[in-house]
Motif scaffolding. Structure first.
Motif, PDB file in Angstrom:
ATOM      1  N   GLN A 469       9.292 -52.966 -39.986  1.00  0.00           N
ATOM      2  CA  GLN A 469       9.316 -51.727 -39.205  1.00  0.00           C
ATOM      3  C   GLN A 469       8.996 -50.519 -40.071  1.00  0.00           C
ATOM      4  OE1 GLN A 469      13.287 -51.826 -37.452  1.00  0.00           O
ATOM      5  NE2 GLN A 469      12.381 -51.922 -35.414  1.00  0.00           N
ATOM      6  N   LEU A 473       5.768 -48.292 -39.316  1.00  0.00           N
ATOM      7  CA  LEU A 473       6.043 -47.054 -38.588  1.00  0.00           C
ATOM      8  C   LEU A 473       6.225 -45.845 -39.495  1.00  0.00           C
ATOM      9  CD1 LEU A 473       8.592 -48.418 -35.952  1.00  0.00           C
ATOM     10  CD2 LEU A 473       6.169 -47.908 -35.590  1.00  0.00           C
ATOM     11  N   HIS A 477      13.927 -46.352 -36.557  1.00  0.00           N
ATOM     12  CA  HIS A 477      13.932 -46.801 -35.170  1.00  0.00           C
ATOM     13  C   HIS A 477      14.478 -45.686 -34.271  1.00  0.00           C
ATOM     14  CE1 HIS A 477      14.820 -49.055 -31.547  1.00  0.00           C
ATOM     15  NE2 HIS A 477      16.089 -48.719 -31.664  1.00  0.00           N
ATOM     16  N   GLN A 534       4.500 -59.831 -29.239  1.00  0.00           N
ATOM     17  CA  GLN A 534       4.575 -59.111 -27.970  1.00  0.00           C
ATOM     18  C   GLN A 534       5.552 -57.939 -28.018  1.00  0.00           C
ATOM     19  OE1 GLN A 534       2.567 -59.612 -25.611  1.00  0.00           O
ATOM     20  NE2 GLN A 534       1.921 -61.742 -25.540  1.00  0.00           N
ATOM     21  N   MET A 535       6.173 -57.725 -29.183  1.00  0.00           N
ATOM     22  CA  MET A 535       7.164 -56.657 -29.316  1.00  0.00           C
ATOM     23  C   MET A 535       6.544 -55.433 -29.964  1.00  0.00           C
ATOM     24  SD  MET A 535      10.476 -58.803 -30.697  1.00  0.00           S
ATOM     25  CE  MET A 535      11.660 -57.503 -30.310  1.00  0.00           C
ATOM     26  N   GLU A 536       6.931 -54.249 -29.507  1.00  0.00           N
ATOM     27  CA  GLU A 536       6.540 -53.026 -30.187  1.00  0.00           C
ATOM     28  C   GLU A 536       7.236 -52.997 -31.548  1.00  0.00           C
ATOM     29  OE1 GLU A 536       4.295 -50.874 -29.244  1.00  0.00           O
ATOM     30  OE2 GLU A 536       3.945 -51.995 -27.385  1.00  0.00           O
ATOM     31  N   PRO A 537       6.576 -52.435 -32.583  1.00  0.00           N
ATOM     32  CA  PRO A 537       7.186 -52.452 -33.915  1.00  0.00           C
ATOM     33  C   PRO A 537       8.596 -51.869 -33.973  1.00  0.00           C
ATOM     34  CG  PRO A 537       4.885 -51.829 -34.077  1.00  0.00           C
ATOM     35  CD  PRO A 537       5.202 -51.904 -32.603  1.00  0.00           C
ATOM     36  N   ASP A 538       8.870 -50.805 -33.194  1.00  0.00           N
ATOM     37  CA  ASP A 538      10.201 -50.207 -33.302  1.00  0.00           C
ATOM     38  C   ASP A 538      11.262 -51.008 -32.550  1.00  0.00           C
ATOM     39  OD1 ASP A 538       9.533 -49.600 -30.712  1.00  0.00           O
ATOM     40  OD2 ASP A 538       9.925 -47.445 -30.871  1.00  0.00           O
ATOM     41  N   ARG A 539      10.878 -52.130 -31.963  1.00  0.00           N
ATOM     42  CA  ARG A 539      11.848 -53.006 -31.294  1.00  0.00           C
ATOM     43  C   ARG A 539      12.046 -54.321 -32.048  1.00  0.00           C
ATOM     44  NH1 ARG A 539      12.718 -51.556 -25.906  1.00  0.00           N
ATOM     45  NH2 ARG A 539      13.140 -53.705 -25.298  1.00  0.00           N
TER      46      ARG A 539
END
Length: 560
Positions: A469, A473, A477, A534-539
């Motif tokens: 993350q 990013l 988060h 399938q996940m957004e990086p912040d998740r």
């Protein structure tokens, strides 16, 4: 022979087989090749777990310690034979095992249970001492972690502050960055430290206006008190606990930089049977003479436990203002501390190389990074390459002209992505416009450097998903895109996976290829409950570990 399959010997029929299916098979090459599907293709996500899992076509067969086959499930079922253990990923993800390339395992597991200073004030210190004193047994010293030296005024950083709260029992506070300690009079008396104690090379015994020791020991001076700190502990059992905790984060291997006790603890643990972990140990700079005399070599060991680099320090830390810079800090506090001069560092690197040892050099400031590169270059020029790739640790600030030197010299850049999230406020205040070349991971990659990812736990937060993350990013988060710290240095998923899965194993020199889900590669594996692609990086932090395997044996949750 079918593509993607490896011939099986008769002896392997008796080895444990695992067949993973029904989920995402992910490593760095697959991440690089992946393209986000159209919305229509994503429709299975809205259905049941079974419907989602049926959309994954790739499966992995493990037999013994290695991956035997990769391909369609129907074919792998036939190859697996009777008795294979099926693991339904249920729409989750299977990855290679993650490696923390810079961690302090014993210090980390101790920090989990030790008392931390919650408030940087005499009142907060009094509360922490009360709690820590209640936990200390017998003649144990009272120890507290989390002290932030820069948040204490000069007049408060004295033995008197501590002596008022606990005069008769030895007390030591460990700085949050691990580069200084603060002891009371009882502690200094036992260690034989006083105003006339000479400063060790690369360190300082802090003194007041009268020349008396304040109890604050900076950088290398920490070693003056460390051997005297008494605690009732079993390092081997602590290491076993650290490995179990690492498993829970998806970590199957580590490069450890604890200076003491870790080597004897690892040997005791390994004597019980194969470690459920890949552990690369280091040699403290102070023990180079001993390593030479014993003829120790980098790479000595087996496929679970081996010797790595000699660890040298070129400077201090950002937070303490001791990271060595080319020009003065923005707050006018100087240019930092040169723990080892460049000529001496070059000589020590040359000695290590000649003895068959590689090096890892702690270098945070731009001048320290330059000195480290110069020292490694000098050692190579004087006698040839190192036995395993040399590395520089942290590289939080570097000159642009030094980025290409990593590739030219074959030096790995060992960085901790979580640091740039944790340190960005202090970095902006102390380095100003120079932060444009701080934590410059993309610039290093573009210049051809090979990255290693770690956490530096307990001096920052552990966990590979946190590291991914932070690198992708450049922010915490929950923060917005505008909060990103120099977003131009963000990395993609494939680049971050390579730094956490593949490169650390190259540097360690394991004979077993590790870090990819390929036929013939080692079966160090992690099962996640969600499809990471399938996940957004912040998740990413929401993904849970469902299983961990080391050399084909399931270890997550297993008692050592």
């Amino acid at each position: 022979m079918k593509s993607g399959a490896k011939p099986r010997s008769a002896g392997k029929e008796r080895e444990t087989a695992w067949l993973f299916h029904g989920g995402r098979i992910l490593d760095a090459p697959r991440a690089a090749a992946w393209r986000a599907p159209t919305q229509r293709a994503k429709s299975p996500r809205a259905g049941s777990v079974r419907a989602r899992a049926s959309s994954y076509q790739e499966a992995v067969l493990v037999r013994g310690e290695r991956i035997e086959s990769v391909g369609p499930l129907d074919r792998l079922r036939r190859e697996a034979g009777r008795g294979a253990r099926l693991v339904d990923l249920r729409g989750g993800t299977l990855t290679p095992g993650f490696v923390d390339s810079h961690i302090h395992l014993l210090t980390w597991i101790r920090a989990v249970s030790d008392v931390w200073l919650a408030k940087q004030s005499p009142e907060g210190l009094e509360d922490a001492i009360r709690t820590a004193r209640g936990l200390a047994r017998g003649e144990d010293w009272v120890t507290i972690r989390g002290w932030v030296p820069r948040e204490w005024s000069r007049d408060l950083k004295s033995r008197a502050t501590l002596d008022r709260l606990i005069p008769e029992r030895p007390l030591v506070l460990y700085a949050v960055d691990g580069h200084s300690v603060w002891g009371n009079s009882a502690a200094l008396r036992i260690a034989g430290i006083h105003g006339r104690t000479p400063d060790p090379s690369g360190g300082a015994v802090d003194r007041d206006a009268a020349g008396e020791a304040t109890g604050v020991l900076i950088e290398a001076a920490r070693s003056l008190i460390g051997p005297f700190v008494r605690r009732h502990r079993d390092p081997a059992e602590e290491l076993a606990g650290a490995i179990r905790k690492a498993h829970s984060l998806g970590i199957t291997g580590a490069h450890d930089f604890d200076p003491t006790e870790i080597r004897s603890a690892a040997q005791r643990l390994a004597a019980r049977g194969p470690l459920p972990f890949r552990l690369l140990l280091s040699v403290p700079a102070s023990q180079l003479d001993s390593a030479e005399a014993l003829e120790l070599r980098s790479g000595w060991g087996d496929e679970r436990l081996r010797l790595g680099a000699v660890k040298f320090f070129a400077d201090g830390t950002l937070g303490s203002g001791t990271a060595l810079l080319e020009s003065e800090y923005e707050d006018g506090t100087g240019t930092g501390v040169e723990v080892i001069s460049r000529p001496e560092l070059t000589d020590r690197c040359a000695r290590a190389r000649k003895a068959g040892l590689t090096v890892a050099i702690h270098a945070i400031g731009d001048r320290a990074v330059r000195n480290a590169l110069d020292a490694i270059e000098g050692a190579i020029q004087s006698g040839g390459p190192f036995p395993l790739p040399p590395r520089i640790e942290h590289i939080q600030l570097a000159r642009e002209e030094d980025f290409p030197r990593f590739k030219a010299l074959g030096v790995h850049a060992s960085v901790q992505p979580i640091h740039q999230v944790t340190d960005r406020v202090v970095a902006k205040r102390k380095w100003g416009a120079r932060t444009a070349r701080s934590y410059a991971y993309r610039s290093l990659l573009r210049a051809g450097a090979r990255l290693l990812f770690g956490s530096d736990a307990p001096f920052d937060r552990p966990g590979p998903l946190l590291g991914l993350q932070a690198a992708m990013l450049r922010r915490e988060h929950g923060e917005g895109p505008g909060d990103a710290f120099h977003p131009e240095q963000r990395l993609g998923l494939a680049q971050t996976l390579r730094a956490h899965l593949e490169e650390p194993n190259v540097v360690a020199g394991w004979r077993t290829p590790l870090g990819r889900l390929r036929v013939g590669w080692g079966a160090d594996l992690v099962q996640f409950d969600q499809d990471l692609l399938q996940m957004e990086p912040d998740r990413l932090g929401r993904a849970k570990i469902r299983g961990v395997w080391v050399a084909g044996s399931k270890v997550h949750g297993k008692s050592l």
